[in-house]
Scaffold this active site. Sequence first.
Site, mmCIF file in Angstrom:
data_model
loop_
_atom_site.group_PDB
_atom_site.id
_atom_site.type_symbol
_atom_site.label_atom_id
_atom_site.label_comp_id
_atom_site.label_asym_id
_atom_site.label_seq_id
_atom_site.Cartn_x
_atom_site.Cartn_y
_atom_site.Cartn_z
ATOM 1 N N ASP A 66 0.835 -1.201 0.000
ATOM 2 C CA ASP A 66 0.000 0.000 0.000
ATOM 3 C C ASP A 66 0.871 1.253 0.000
ATOM 4 O O ASP A 66 2.099 1.172 0.129
ATOM 5 C CB ASP A 66 -0.961 -0.004 1.207
ATOM 6 C CG ASP A 66 -0.302 -0.456 2.508
ATOM 7 O OD1 ASP A 66 0.947 -0.456 2.590
ATOM 8 O OD2 ASP A 66 -1.019 -0.788 3.455
ATOM 9 N N ASP A 135 -7.988 -2.945 14.147
ATOM 10 C CA ASP A 135 -9.379 -3.118 13.702
ATOM 11 C C ASP A 135 -9.527 -4.276 12.715
ATOM 12 O O ASP A 135 -10.581 -4.459 12.125
ATOM 13 C CB ASP A 135 -9.899 -1.811 13.074
ATOM 14 C CG ASP A 135 -9.075 -1.373 11.853
ATOM 15 O OD1 ASP A 135 -8.120 -2.091 11.465
ATOM 16 O OD2 ASP A 135 -9.385 -0.305 11.292
ATOM 17 N N HIS A 137 -7.668 -4.684 9.907
ATOM 18 C CA HIS A 137 -7.328 -4.401 8.500
ATOM 19 C C HIS A 137 -6.047 -5.132 8.080
ATOM 20 O O HIS A 137 -5.193 -5.427 8.916
ATOM 21 C CB HIS A 137 -7.235 -2.888 8.227
ATOM 22 C CG HIS A 137 -6.068 -2.174 8.813
ATOM 23 N ND1 HIS A 137 -6.179 -1.024 9.553
ATOM 24 C CD2 HIS A 137 -4.726 -2.417 8.760
ATOM 25 C CE1 HIS A 137 -4.990 -0.606 9.912
ATOM 26 N NE2 HIS A 137 -4.087 -1.434 9.450
ATOM 27 N N GLU A 142 -9.637 -1.393 5.164
ATOM 28 C CA GLU A 142 -10.306 -1.128 6.429
ATOM 29 C C GLU A 142 -11.573 -1.978 6.539
ATOM 30 O O GLU A 142 -12.052 -2.525 5.535
ATOM 31 C CB GLU A 142 -10.671 0.365 6.499
ATOM 32 C CG GLU A 142 -9.468 1.309 6.423
ATOM 33 C CD GLU A 142 -8.672 1.387 7.729
ATOM 34 O OE1 GLU A 142 -8.636 0.402 8.487
ATOM 35 O OE2 GLU A 142 -8.058 2.447 7.973
HETATM 36 P P1 PGA Z 1 2.074 -2.437 12.646
HETATM 37 O O1 PGA Z 1 0.889 -2.078 11.626
HETATM 38 O O2 PGA Z 1 2.814 -3.575 12.065
HETATM 39 O O3 PGA Z 1 2.879 -1.176 12.717
HETATM 40 O O4 PGA Z 1 1.409 -2.768 13.948
HETATM 41 C C1 PGA Z 1 0.107 -3.092 11.090
HETATM 42 C C2 PGA Z 1 -1.038 -2.512 10.285
HETATM 43 O O5 PGA Z 1 -1.606 -1.486 10.707
HETATM 44 O O6 PGA Z 1 -1.375 -3.076 9.253
#
Ligand code: PGA
Length: 260
Positions: A66, A135, A137, A142
Amino acid sequence: MEVVIGDGSHLATVGADAVEQALAARPDAVIGLATGGSPVPVYDELDRRVRTGRLSLREARGFCLDEYVGLPAGHPQRYRAVVERDFVAKVDIDPGNVHAPDGLADDLPAACAAYEQQIRDAGGVDVQILGIGADGHIGFNEPGSSLGSRTRIKTLTRRTREDNARFFDGDVDQVPVHCLTQGIGTILDARHLVLLATGAEKAQAVQWMLEGPVTAMCPASALQLHPHVTVVIDEAAAAGLRLAGYYRDTLAHKPEWQGW
Ligand code: PGA
């Protein structure tokens, strides 16, 4: 799905083993690259293995999951820049072989379609490294994202922007509102998915992903539809799992011949 409840060493080695496996099968393997804190131990372990001569990513190709929309070239939080710092600079991959969606394109839908085509032209992703949001995602898909979605523009939730504000001087208003992300359908096309999660703040999302229904409300639950998934988590992230005992037992009895 294989669930590894482990410590810091598992978090680093299982993901690196999966990449090594793919490179052994094909030196020009296609690696799906996630940003965020979760994959960093894997990238550091790959760095160690490259430095000791155990493996080489010289011919490997990489595709980012992304990208933010609108962050100017040279902004340190562009995911292209983050991947270059966290991964490309550490290993011997050719930076020209690492691709990201173009969050600065004039025509964003066309850039998304072109990215899908680039992944297809590369023969698809062999190993996709993933984190998970609190959440549920994956990528920037999302809750509410179509389980069949492809690379497209998404609006980030307030929660995600607040979680990521730590990278923007703690100022949520500096976090872009829009992103481009591989879709859930795109992610499910990868041949092997390796998802990493640590910490109590991920425990609920991990439980939804592994033991809840397949639902767009938890985009990561779509991994239940994929035939080859390895989930690597620490004790804190595993705290909500009903089948934790079974996952531990399975790992303890993992056949020696079986890779990840
Ligand atoms: P993180 O983020 O590895 O920094 O916890 C994961 C995400 O939000 O997809």
